[in-house]
Enzyme design. Structure first.
Site, PDB file in Angstrom:
ATOM      1  N   ARG A  62       0.799  -1.218   0.000  1.00 18.39           N
ATOM      2  CA  ARG A  62       0.000   0.000   0.000  1.00 18.39           C
ATOM      3  C   ARG A  62       0.842   1.283   0.000  1.00 18.39           C
ATOM      4  O   ARG A  62       0.639   2.183  -0.830  1.00 18.39           O
ATOM      5  CB  ARG A  62      -0.927   0.036   1.244  1.00 18.39           C
ATOM      6  CG  ARG A  62      -2.156  -0.807   1.135  1.00 18.39           C
ATOM      7  CD  ARG A  62      -2.531  -1.382   2.491  1.00 18.39           C
ATOM      8  NE  ARG A  62      -1.543  -2.395   2.808  1.00 18.39           N
ATOM      9  CZ  ARG A  62      -1.695  -3.687   2.514  1.00 18.39           C
ATOM     10  NH1 ARG A  62      -2.815  -4.095   2.011  1.00 18.39           N
ATOM     11  NH2 ARG A  62      -0.734  -4.566   2.767  1.00 18.39           N
ATOM     12  N   ARG A 112      11.269   3.841   4.131  1.00 14.40           N
ATOM     13  CA  ARG A 112      10.758   2.865   5.121  1.00 14.40           C
ATOM     14  C   ARG A 112      11.958   2.075   5.606  1.00 14.40           C
ATOM     15  O   ARG A 112      12.770   1.614   4.801  1.00 14.40           O
ATOM     16  CB  ARG A 112       9.726   1.935   4.500  1.00 14.40           C
ATOM     17  CG  ARG A 112       9.384   0.764   5.421  1.00 14.40           C
ATOM     18  CD  ARG A 112       8.204  -0.035   4.965  1.00 14.40           C
ATOM     19  NE  ARG A 112       6.971   0.693   5.179  1.00 14.40           N
ATOM     20  CZ  ARG A 112       5.757   0.138   5.059  1.00 14.40           C
ATOM     21  NH1 ARG A 112       5.633  -1.132   4.718  1.00 14.40           N
ATOM     22  NH2 ARG A 112       4.676   0.847   5.271  1.00 14.40           N
TER      23      ARG A 112
HETATM   24  N1   CP Z   1      -0.399  -0.059   5.906  1.00 15.37           N
HETATM   25  C1   CP Z   1       0.805  -0.311   5.341  1.00 15.37           C
HETATM   26  O1   CP Z   1       1.816   0.285   5.678  1.00 15.37           O
HETATM   27  O2   CP Z   1       0.776  -1.285   4.388  1.00 15.37           O
HETATM   28  P1   CP Z   1       2.064  -1.728   3.541  1.00 15.37           P
HETATM   29  O3   CP Z   1       3.010  -2.410   4.498  1.00 15.37           O
HETATM   30  O4   CP Z   1       1.540  -2.668   2.481  1.00 15.37           O
HETATM   31  O5   CP Z   1       2.678  -0.493   2.969  1.00 15.37           O
END
Ligand code: CP
Length: 318
Positions: A62, A112
């Site tokens: 996401r 991230r």
């Molecule tokens: N909510 C969220 O951070 O999903 P992802 O890990 O798929 O980015």
């Protein structure tokens, strides 16, 4: 938003740095961008000529895709690097990586990382704006903001709402951002989960720790379930997933204790049958896919605002 308000943040490292006016302004801006996603041609020239690097040291569906869509929807040039395809695998430090990326003159670096504080470290070594896309167990600010936007869309405001957050609070950076954002906007946040998933001193966030999931869900306006973050636990902290699901899983029987118009939320990815049953995740009270849709709009707003969009420092045309 009042005309004298100015968005002053170059970096988005956590919701903690944002006051109520900042949060409301980001949501206001995201709302104005959201309809671009419904157009036949989903593109505006707002970030034309801007370079946006998505640097993800941990898996993501996401967040990574929605930041990329957000950048492309505003005509920015977006690039994706994953840890496995970067020279981090050859021993390069985060600071060296940052300096080398900076040498290519990006305008925004979205990161991230499994280490809490990695985005803060990066921000000290680059001229680009840095956006935290989730760092360790610390914060996931864009997720917190899209959660706020989703609740506002359905409830008008967060003031006075009872919001239950159920699950692995201790290892969840979503919980870290949501607790700060929700309480800052006047919601009453109730937490439930096994004692091993409850951070010591979490009450300092102005939240209430419940003795049972039933207490958290009782008369709640919003029920949010969180995934068990296995990747952040060296040893198992619960006896079994089956036992966890029977005590803390959100199912339709449990949900009968909440308000009739309760919103069911989950940041994803969902482990169906563990923290939430499929009939609830896909049920009529679920706004889980609204959260994903709003993720693109919120991330467009963040890209625009950190580059001074409000101050006319990027192209017009949204
Ligand atoms: N909510 C969220 O951070 O999903 P992802 O890990 O798929 O980015």
């Amino acid at each position: 938003m009042q005309s004298e308000y100015t968005f002053r943040h170059k970096h988005i490292l956590g919701i903690r740095q944002l006051d109520v006016d900042d949060i409301n302004h980001i949501i206001y801006t995201a709302r104005s961008f959201k309809e671009i996603g419904n157009r036949p041609i989903k593109k505006v020239p707002t970030l034309r000529g801007k370079t946006i690097v998505n640097f993800f040291f941990e898996p993501s569906t996401r967040t990574r895709v929605s930041f990329e869509i957000a950048g492309k929807r505003m005509s920015g040039d977006t690039f994706n690097i994953s840890a496995s395809s970067s020279s981090a695998t050859k021993g390069e430090t985060l600071i060296d990586t940052a300096k080398n990326l900076q040498a290519m003159s990006p305008d925004i670096i979205i990161i991230r990382h499994s280490c809490s504080g990695a985005p803060n470290l990066l921000a000290k070594h680059v001229q680009a704006s840095v956006i935290n896309a989730g760092d360790g167990t610390h914060e996931h600010p864009s997720q917190g903001l899209l959660d706020i936007m989703t609740i506002m869309e359905h409830k008008g405001s967060l003031e006075g709402l009872k919001i239950a957050i159920v699950g692995d609070i201790a290892h969840s950076r979503v919980a870290g951002s949501d607790m700060i954002g929700f309480t800052r906007l006047g919601a009453k946040v109730y937490l439930a989960g096994p004692a091993t998933f409850m951070p010591v001193g979490v009450e300092q966030f102005g939240v209430h720790v419940c003795k049972s999931v039933r207490e958290a869900v009782e008369d709640a306006d919003v029920v949010m379930a969180l995934r068990i973050q296995m990747e952040r636990q060296k040893d198992p902290l619960i006896p079994s997933l089956r036992e966890y699901a029977s005590f803390y899983g959100i199912n339709s029987d449990l949900l009968k204790n909440a308000k009739e118009d309760v919103l069911v939320m989950h940041p994803g990815p969902i482990n169906r049958g563990v923290e939430m049953n499929p009939d609830v995740a896909d049920g009529k009270r679920s706004v889980i896919l609204d959260q994903v849709t709003n993720g693109v709009a919120v991330r467009m707003a963040l890209l625009y605002l950190v580059l001074g969009g409000d101050k006319g420092e990027v192209a017009q045309g949204a």
